[in-house]
Design an enzyme around this catalytic site. Structure first.
Site, mmCIF file in Angstrom:
data_model
loop_
_atom_site.group_PDB
_atom_site.id
_atom_site.type_symbol
_atom_site.label_atom_id
_atom_site.label_comp_id
_atom_site.label_asym_id
_atom_site.label_seq_id
_atom_site.Cartn_x
_atom_site.Cartn_y
_atom_site.Cartn_z
ATOM 1 N N HIS A 1 -20.567 50.533 35.412
ATOM 2 C CA HIS A 1 -20.534 51.126 34.445
ATOM 3 C C HIS A 1 -20.302 52.455 34.076
ATOM 4 O O HIS A 1 -22.287 52.852 34.940
ATOM 5 C CB HIS A 1 -20.152 50.197 32.602
ATOM 6 N N SER B 1 -13.983 45.158 32.921
ATOM 7 C CA SER B 1 -15.458 46.092 31.916
ATOM 8 C C SER B 1 -14.896 47.872 31.502
ATOM 9 O O SER B 1 -16.037 48.012 30.682
ATOM 10 C CB SER B 1 -16.721 45.791 32.457
ATOM 11 N N ASP C 1 -25.356 51.589 34.102
ATOM 12 C CA ASP C 1 -25.526 50.358 34.828
ATOM 13 C C ASP C 1 -26.286 50.243 36.171
ATOM 14 O O ASP C 1 -26.553 48.833 36.621
ATOM 15 C CB ASP C 1 -25.855 49.002 33.812
#
Ligand SMILES: *[C@@H]1O[C@H](CO)[C@@H](O)[C@H](O)[C@H]1NC(C)=O
Ligand SMILES: *[C@@H]1O[C@H](CO)[C@@H](O)[C@H](O)[C@H]1NC(C)=O
Ligand SMILES: *[C@@H]1O[C@H](CO)[C@@H](O)[C@H](O)[C@H]1NC(C)=O
Ligand SMILES: *[C@@H]1O[C@H](CO)[C@@H](O)[C@H](O)[C@H]1NC(C)=O
Ligand SMILES: *[C@@H]1O[C@H](CO)[C@@H](O)[C@H](O)[C@H]1NC(C)=O
Length: 388
Positions: free
Chosen positions: A356, A47, A353
């Site tokens: 990330h 990610s 979040d």
């Protein structure tokens, strides 16, 4: 007459230039190198660099992801751009399309094989029933191999495909970027392994990584830009999930034992890269210390214009604003339903979040690493086709 008077200054000018050049070479060998022509970027990872792969495969990202740059969810887990977006833009290329995204993708300047929740090693459980991406690094390599081959067959059919797929010679000239490893550690921490066991599995994880670099080299890749893993112990998803004593926290409040494992991963990764340089003689492999730059955001946030580095911008619950309801979900508080959205000033926050980073943090890290100050060898991004 005229030609004589022209010759003299021209001669001294070239002398002056040569002096400058040799001075530059002695003082700073890197500045004497030519910029690399990277016509494409090929990225592998999780990610930290997923521009829509996992989202395309399962379900698209939801608000408030993307709201501060794209003004809509853009397949990325951030409020805006990721480091890989800044890297692509720095070469004048469009943002990388995710290989798995069949809608509106344009691969003329590269492709992104990264998917969120990807590991280097085979995942122990996969989405949608489990937690990790089915597209772990070995699969990303297989997809790349197929892309390299079939893109050329399809490009030759002409029409629109001519403009959507890379030229054949781009594969040898491209920059191959990597940012993966965080989820191998996370998979261990959240699984039934002790910290010591996760740490002991690091050499195996790194050896899977090396095999993939070798395989990608064998398909003709020559320039590699490899990020190490960040300080996972500074992220809310670790801090809020594991009980820690004060003694286990550093002065920034990060979880020392978890960061120790990340640092051991980075140590083994760097060692593996030294070996890869020996066995892959035509490769320029740059190891990039993203850990140190990210860590500075937690230790000296004010100096860099940030605040509350340990607190998720988009989240709910507890001192880390994490664990009580995920970013973009609804939670019921005091009998009424509220949407878990962005904090007021994401531009001065580090963590988006809980797992990330914000666009602001990604941009900060990009700006630091692009200079070469955190690279081994100390080569800037634009010169990463050079070996030394
Ligand atoms: C590429 O595809 C062609 C046609 O399917 C196949 O013959 C060839 O072996 C493939 N090459 C590689 C390197 O996979
Ligand atoms: C794909 O992107 C390239 C580079 O931005 C652009 O020149 C080309 O027109 C695009 N192709 C299509 C079909 O949109
Ligand atoms: C991880 O393993 C290495 C090598 O055995 C060791 O030096 C290091 O102290 C270990 N770290 C942790 C946190 O267990
Ligand atoms: C959250 O609540 C809003 C308003 O009630 C609703 O429109 C939205 O679909 C909900 N989102 C989720 C993720 O349940
Ligand atoms: C919920 O109610 C408690 C007690 O009245 C209050 O302290 C808290 O701030 C409320 N939470 C929210 C999100 O309104």
């Amino acid at each position: 007459m005229g030609s004589l008077s022209m010759t003299k200054p021209a001669f001294s000018l070239s002398c002056f230039c040569m002096l400058l050049l040799s001075y530059a070479t002695v003082m700073n060998p890197v500045s004497a190198l030519e910029k690399c022509d990277f016509p494409a970027i090929v990225n592998f990872g999780d990610s930290n660099s997923d521009t829509g792969g996992l989202a395309a495969a399962f379900s698209w990202t939801t608000p408030p992801n993307g709201e501060n740059y794209f003004h809509m969810p853009a397949g990325r887990l951030s409020d805006g751009r990721l480091m890989i977006d800044f890297i692509a833009a720095s070469f004048g290329h469009p943002f990388l399309s995710a290989y798995l995204n069949s809608l509106g993708s344009n691969f003329s300047h590269g492709a992104n094989f990264a998917t969120s929740a990807s590991t280097i090693t085979p995942p122990l459980s996969i989405i949608p029933l489990g937690s990790f991406s089915p597209f772990f690094l070995d699969v990303q390599y297989l997809q790349f191999r197929q892309f390299k081959n079939r893109s050329q067959i399809i490009k030759k059919t002409g029409a629109i495909y001519k403009d959507l797929l890379p030229d054949e010679d781009y594969f040898g000239k491209a920059l191959y970027t990597f940012d993966i490893g965080q989820n191998d550690l996370g998979q261990g921490f959240f699984g039934d392994m002790s910290l010591e066991e996760v740490n002991a599995s690091v050499p195996d994880i790194v050896s899977w990584f090396s095999s993939n670099v070798e395989n990608i080299y064998n398909l003709g890749a020559r320039s590699f830009w490899i990020h190490n893993t960040g300080p996972i112990g500074c992220l809310p998803y670790i801090l809020a999930s594991f009980p820690l004593t004060t003694a286990q926290k550093d002065s920034a409040g990060c979880a020392k034992p978890y960061n120790e494992v990340a640092k051991y991963f980075n140590y083994k990764l760097k060692e593996a890269i030294v070996h890869l340089r020996k066995i892959l003689p035509l490769a320029a492999i740059t190891y990039v210390d993203v850990y140190s730059v990210k860590y500075s955001l937690f230790t000296e946030p004010q100096k860099h214009g940030f605040e509350l580095p340990l607190v998720a911008c988009c989240g709910f619950g507890g001192r880390y604003n994490y664990g009580g309801g995920g970013c973009g979900s609804n939670v019921t508080v005091n009998g009424s339903e509220i949407f878990v959205g962005s904090c007021k000033q994401p531009s001065i926050r580090v963590v988006w979040d809980g797992i990330h980073y914000t666009e602001a943090a990604n941009k900060f890290v990009y700006n630091k690493i692009a200079t070469g100050a955190f690279s081994d060898p100390p080569i800037p991004l634009k010169m990463a086709c050079h070996k030394k």
